[in-house]
Design a protein around this motif. Sequence first.
Motif, PDB file in Angstrom:
ATOM      1  N   ASP A  23     -56.001  52.104  77.271  1.00 34.12           N
ATOM      2  CA  ASP A  23     -56.830  51.391  78.253  1.00 34.12           C
ATOM      3  C   ASP A  23     -57.656  52.368  79.088  1.00 34.12           C
ATOM      4  O   ASP A  23     -58.798  52.083  79.456  1.00 34.12           O
ATOM      5  N   ARG A  24     -57.083  53.534  79.358  1.00 33.68           N
ATOM      6  CA  ARG A  24     -57.818  54.510  80.158  1.00 33.68           C
ATOM      7  C   ARG A  24     -59.003  55.077  79.387  1.00 33.68           C
ATOM      8  O   ARG A  24     -60.033  55.424  79.988  1.00 33.68           O
ATOM      9  N   LEU A  25     -58.876  55.174  78.071  1.00 29.96           N
ATOM     10  CA  LEU A  25     -60.049  55.542  77.263  1.00 29.96           C
ATOM     11  C   LEU A  25     -61.209  54.602  77.570  1.00 29.96           C
ATOM     12  O   LEU A  25     -62.353  55.035  77.759  1.00 29.96           O
ATOM     13  N   ALA A  26     -60.911  53.296  77.578  1.00 30.28           N
ATOM     14  CA  ALA A  26     -61.955  52.316  77.848  1.00 30.28           C
ATOM     15  C   ALA A  26     -62.471  52.437  79.277  1.00 30.28           C
ATOM     16  O   ALA A  26     -63.680  52.322  79.523  1.00 30.28           O
ATOM     17  N   ALA A  27     -61.572  52.679  80.231  1.00 29.04           N
ATOM     18  CA  ALA A  27     -61.985  52.802  81.629  1.00 29.04           C
ATOM     19  C   ALA A  27     -62.890  54.011  81.842  1.00 29.04           C
ATOM     20  O   ALA A  27     -63.705  54.025  82.774  1.00 29.04           O
ATOM     21  N   GLU A  28     -62.749  55.020  80.989  1.00 29.63           N
ATOM     22  CA  GLU A  28     -63.557  56.242  81.113  1.00 29.63           C
ATOM     23  C   GLU A  28     -64.684  56.276  80.092  1.00 29.63           C
ATOM     24  O   GLU A  28     -65.343  57.308  79.936  1.00 29.63           O
ATOM     25  N   GLY A  29     -64.923  55.177  79.407  1.00 28.86           N
ATOM     26  CA  GLY A  29     -65.985  55.127  78.413  1.00 28.86           C
ATOM     27  C   GLY A  29     -66.502  53.715  78.246  1.00 28.86           C
ATOM     28  O   GLY A  29     -66.629  52.970  79.215  1.00 28.86           O
ATOM     29  N   ILE A  30     -66.766  53.331  76.984  1.00 28.30           N
ATOM     30  CA  ILE A  30     -67.340  52.025  76.677  1.00 28.30           C
ATOM     31  C   ILE A  30     -66.405  51.266  75.749  1.00 28.30           C
ATOM     32  O   ILE A  30     -65.963  51.796  74.724  1.00 28.30           O
ATOM     33  N   LYS A  31     -66.136  50.029  76.111  1.00 29.46           N
ATOM     34  CA  LYS A  31     -65.365  49.120  75.268  1.00 29.46           C
ATOM     35  C   LYS A  31     -66.347  48.175  74.578  1.00 29.46           C
ATOM     36  O   LYS A  31     -67.117  47.474  75.237  1.00 29.46           O
ATOM     37  N   PHE A  32     -66.312  48.152  73.246  1.00 33.44           N
ATOM     38  CA  PHE A  32     -67.197  47.284  72.467  1.00 33.44           C
ATOM     39  C   PHE A  32     -66.403  46.070  71.982  1.00 33.44           C
ATOM     40  O   PHE A  32     -65.256  46.191  71.556  1.00 33.44           O
ATOM     41  N   THR A  33     -67.028  44.914  72.019  1.00 32.38           N
ATOM     42  CA  THR A  33     -66.335  43.688  71.641  1.00 32.38           C
ATOM     43  C   THR A  33     -66.837  43.087  70.334  1.00 32.38           C
ATOM     44  O   THR A  33     -66.317  42.060  69.894  1.00 32.38           O
ATOM     45  N   ASN A  34     -67.841  43.722  69.713  1.00 34.19           N
ATOM     46  CA  ASN A  34     -68.383  43.225  68.443  1.00 34.19           C
ATOM     47  C   ASN A  34     -68.445  44.343  67.406  1.00 34.19           C
ATOM     48  O   ASN A  34     -69.489  44.615  66.824  1.00 34.19           O
ATOM     49  N   TYR A  35     -67.305  45.005  67.195  1.00 34.82           N
ATOM     50  CA  TYR A  35     -67.208  46.055  66.177  1.00 34.82           C
ATOM     51  C   TYR A  35     -66.424  45.510  64.990  1.00 34.82           C
ATOM     52  O   TYR A  35     -65.389  44.848  65.158  1.00 34.82           O
ATOM     53  N   TYR A  36     -66.893  45.842  63.774  1.00 36.82           N
ATOM     54  CA  TYR A  36     -66.272  45.343  62.554  1.00 36.82           C
ATOM     55  C   TYR A  36     -65.880  46.477  61.613  1.00 36.82           C
ATOM     56  O   TYR A  36     -66.640  47.440  61.418  1.00 36.82           O
ATOM     57  N   SER A  37     -64.710  46.342  61.024  1.00 37.96           N
ATOM     58  CA  SER A  37     -64.326  47.235  59.941  1.00 37.96           C
ATOM     59  C   SER A  37     -65.105  46.855  58.683  1.00 37.96           C
ATOM     60  O   SER A  37     -65.694  45.771  58.598  1.00 37.96           O
ATOM     61  N   ALA A  38     -65.080  47.736  57.690  1.00 35.45           N
ATOM     62  CA  ALA A  38     -65.815  47.492  56.444  1.00 35.45           C
ATOM     63  C   ALA A  38     -65.073  46.559  55.506  1.00 35.45           C
ATOM     64  O   ALA A  38     -65.650  46.069  54.537  1.00 35.45           O
ATOM     65  N   ALA A  39     -63.792  46.322  55.767  1.00 33.57           N
ATOM     66  CA  ALA A  39     -62.970  45.467  54.905  1.00 33.57           C
ATOM     67  C   ALA A  39     -61.710  45.080  55.672  1.00 33.57           C
ATOM     68  O   ALA A  39     -61.327  45.759  56.632  1.00 33.57           O
ATOM     69  N   PRO A  40     -61.016  44.017  55.239  1.00 28.89           N
ATOM     70  CA  PRO A  40     -59.802  43.603  55.940  1.00 28.89           C
ATOM     71  C   PRO A  40     -58.537  44.257  55.398  1.00 28.89           C
ATOM     72  O   PRO A  40     -57.442  43.738  55.604  1.00 28.89           O
ATOM     73  N   ILE A  41     -58.675  45.398  54.741  1.00 26.26           N
ATOM     74  CA  ILE A  41     -57.528  46.114  54.190  1.00 26.26           C
ATOM     75  C   ILE A  41     -57.879  47.596  54.100  1.00 26.26           C
ATOM     76  O   ILE A  41     -59.050  47.980  54.055  1.00 26.26           O
TER      77      ILE A  41
END
Length: 459
Positions: free
Chosen positions: A69-87
């Motif tokens: 959580d502190r990483l996010a507090a000291e940077g940017i939290k993205f809410t629309n990031y996608y992996s390239a596959a579900p595995i």
Amino acid sequence: MTIRLVLPIIGLVLLFSSFGPSRPTTTQKQTNRPPNIILILIDDMGSADVGCYRSSNSASQLPPTPNIDRLAAEGIKFTNYYSAAPICSPSRVGLLTGNVPGKWRITSFLAERKHNRTCEQADFLDASAPSVARELKTAGYTTAHFGKWHMGGGRDVDNAPGIRQYGFDEYASTWESPDPDPLLTSTNWIWAKSDSVKRWNRTAYFVDKTLDFLKRNPSKPCYINLWPDDVHTPWVPDETTLNEFPKGTEKPREFNAVLADLDVQIGRLMAGLKALGIDDNTLVMFTSDNGALPTFQGKRSGEFRGSKLSLYEGGIRMPFIVRYPAKTPKGRTDNQSVISAIDLRPTLLSLAGKKGSRGDGENVAAVLVGKPASRKKPLFWEYGRNNESFRYPEGRDKSPNLAMREGNWKLLVNADGSGAELYNLSTDPSEQTDVSSQNAKLVNDLKAKVLAWRSGLAK
């Protein structure tokens, strides 16, 4: 349950369990050069596994993650990031190459040759494939991979290219690789009691490797894959669990212990960067290869439908945190930018000073330093080329085998054109209401795009 501790480094765990102020042990002048880059790829982490991504419904049922959580507090939290596959294997291929993984005939997790044939896939990633590590080396970087590989090698696949062939100067990897670290793999299996570095100590071991590599390479920018195999099942948080469950468990108590220790290790990493005096000019990215499984009745997927193995959001929409003190604002949440794992290769090359667009993704370097932007290209996914190897997950979380997102619209459909589902993610991120019947023209337009994309992939 005792949270896992690494006996040889108890003192370091106590010292580095938070990012607090610490005196640099080295002086490394790095402000006038490209950043060090650390890509932290967690294994099978659901969106709600991270505290700062949880809703109030899941917050009390999962352990806190103060260091992440502190990483996010000291940077940017993205809410629309996608992996390239579900595995795992194809998602990792997407990160390394900047290509959709089907172009390299990687469609599921890589295992023995028979399994790979059943999945209609290759045995390993072709060494001629693009590699962000190889290209960063041409920009003056020194490179390392510490953690899970799973892009070929292991089991009966004994001809996979070595990790160095993909552009890494150093590595330490697990059993599912062409070059398993003997300290981690005393037998022909994922872990054993006889391993010198025990299963519950691996993430600390990879963090130690990362900090040591940075310390030994002060004169060049470093690129490091830090890819632990936590929080993948089965969970073995300590020796007591191993004795009771030699093959690990999939119970919430053990998961909580594994997640809690993972968070401690992220704290150790970040404190270590401060101690080395390289914190400001180090770009740290934190994400997961795919969604959670088991989800504990959906709790680990948070607001999203689906899990690992599913093209619903719970299988592919991942936590993504970027911290780069020299460039990124603090405490920012980006709800606008839609980012994919395949974007990271062109983006990181741009941040390293290399020009030009590469691969299937977009250069989102400006987005990563705090300038939200709308996506130009649609995103596409596939998971499942037959009913034998791709029959999971069962029930409501099993998705059609193709998906795309364009703007706020997401279409899921089978490769034969059947089973189309349409969701407006701006109003329905949980994919509860299929609106395909009200938007027939849009469905036909999107279906034509995703089927044309699928027809162009390697067979």
